[in-house]
Motif scaffolding. Structure first.
Motif, mmCIF file in Angstrom:
data_model
loop_
_atom_site.group_PDB
_atom_site.id
_atom_site.type_symbol
_atom_site.label_atom_id
_atom_site.label_comp_id
_atom_site.label_asym_id
_atom_site.label_seq_id
_atom_site.Cartn_x
_atom_site.Cartn_y
_atom_site.Cartn_z
ATOM 1 N N GLU A 50 8.604 28.752 18.634
ATOM 2 C CA GLU A 50 9.970 28.360 18.318
ATOM 3 C C GLU A 50 10.706 28.021 19.601
ATOM 4 O O GLU A 50 10.512 28.675 20.631
ATOM 5 C CB GLU A 50 10.683 29.504 17.597
ATOM 6 N N LEU A 51 11.554 26.999 19.551
ATOM 7 C CA LEU A 51 12.345 26.628 20.712
ATOM 8 C C LEU A 51 13.262 27.781 21.114
ATOM 9 O O LEU A 51 13.886 28.399 20.259
ATOM 10 C CB LEU A 51 13.207 25.398 20.417
ATOM 11 N N PRO A 52 13.357 28.054 22.408
ATOM 12 C CA PRO A 52 14.246 29.134 22.844
ATOM 13 C C PRO A 52 15.717 28.728 22.835
ATOM 14 O O PRO A 52 16.590 29.571 22.953
ATOM 15 C CB PRO A 52 13.769 29.418 24.268
ATOM 16 N N VAL A 53 15.987 27.443 22.719
ATOM 17 C CA VAL A 53 17.362 26.933 22.668
ATOM 18 C C VAL A 53 17.407 25.779 21.677
ATOM 19 O O VAL A 53 16.381 25.252 21.274
ATOM 20 C CB VAL A 53 17.850 26.412 24.044
ATOM 21 N N GLY A 54 18.605 25.369 21.340
ATOM 22 C CA GLY A 54 18.758 24.202 20.476
ATOM 23 C C GLY A 54 18.224 24.469 19.090
ATOM 24 O O GLY A 54 18.574 25.441 18.459
ATOM 25 N N GLY A 55 17.358 23.600 18.637
ATOM 26 C CA GLY A 55 16.773 23.733 17.316
ATOM 27 C C GLY A 55 17.624 23.152 16.206
ATOM 28 O O GLY A 55 17.368 23.419 15.050
ATOM 29 N N GLU A 56 18.616 22.349 16.574
ATOM 30 C CA GLU A 56 19.438 21.732 15.551
ATOM 31 C C GLU A 56 18.596 20.762 14.719
ATOM 32 O O GLU A 56 17.598 20.246 15.180
ATOM 33 C CB GLU A 56 20.609 20.957 16.181
ATOM 34 N N GLU A 57 19.043 20.528 13.487
ATOM 35 C CA GLU A 57 18.359 19.557 12.645
ATOM 36 C C GLU A 57 18.483 18.166 13.242
ATOM 37 O O GLU A 57 19.528 17.804 13.772
ATOM 38 C CB GLU A 57 18.972 19.541 11.245
ATOM 39 N N LEU A 58 17.406 17.422 13.150
ATOM 40 C CA LEU A 58 17.429 16.044 13.609
ATOM 41 C C LEU A 58 17.982 15.143 12.519
ATOM 42 O O LEU A 58 17.688 15.337 11.340
ATOM 43 C CB LEU A 58 16.009 15.575 13.954
ATOM 44 N N ALA A 59 18.767 14.178 12.923
ATOM 45 C CA ALA A 59 19.243 13.188 11.967
ATOM 46 C C ALA A 59 18.105 12.221 11.673
ATOM 47 O O ALA A 59 17.405 11.782 12.579
ATOM 48 C CB ALA A 59 20.442 12.431 12.544
ATOM 49 N N MET A 60 17.885 11.939 10.414
ATOM 50 C CA MET A 60 16.835 11.019 10.010
ATOM 51 C C MET A 60 17.474 9.704 9.595
ATOM 52 O O MET A 60 18.562 9.694 9.020
ATOM 53 C CB MET A 60 16.050 11.592 8.824
ATOM 54 N N GLY A 61 16.789 8.620 9.871
ATOM 55 C CA GLY A 61 17.303 7.329 9.481
ATOM 56 C C GLY A 61 16.173 6.349 9.241
ATOM 57 O O GLY A 61 15.052 6.567 9.699
ATOM 58 N N MET A 62 16.453 5.332 8.468
ATOM 59 C CA MET A 62 15.495 4.254 8.253
ATOM 60 C C MET A 62 16.087 2.975 8.815
ATOM 61 O O MET A 62 17.299 2.753 8.722
ATOM 62 C CB MET A 62 15.210 4.072 6.763
#
Length: 111
Positions: A72-84
């Protein structure tokens, strides 16, 4: 896998939420490699002495086949925005619209 890859953004930049979280702690990552897509990064991690950050769903799906360890990332870990993205000439193409809707439905069904 841990945060240390070069996450190439669609704007061509390398700074991400991970970098912001590290900066808030007085740290920064050292990018030695950027890859055009996640599968290429997974292969680079498997064949080299590097670590990288991947979306959890992709990492879990490919870790076993590539012999990767997951962390697991020790920092961050926010959801990534997905796009097409597609060329505007396909806006009215019914087959293309069907495919986009199928991709959207699969992504929206993910937990």
């Amino acid at each position: 896998m841990q945060a240390a890859s070069g996450d190439l953004l669609t704007d061509g930049g390398l700074s991400t939420a991970t970098d912001e979280a590290l900066a808030a702690r007085g740290r920064k990552r050292h990018i030695s490699l950027t890859m055009p897509h996640f599968h290429a990064l997974a292969l680079a991690i498997a064949k080299g002495h590097v670590v990288g950050s991947l979306p959890v769903q992709f990492a879990e799906a490919t870790a076993r086949s590539h012999g990767l360890e997951l962390y697991e990332l020790p920092v961050g870990g926010e959801e990534l925005a997905m796009g097409m993205y597609w060329h505007r000439r396909y806006d009215g193409d019914s087959a293309h619209a069907w495919l986009r809707n199928e991709v959207r439905a699969v992504l929206e069904a993910q937990p």
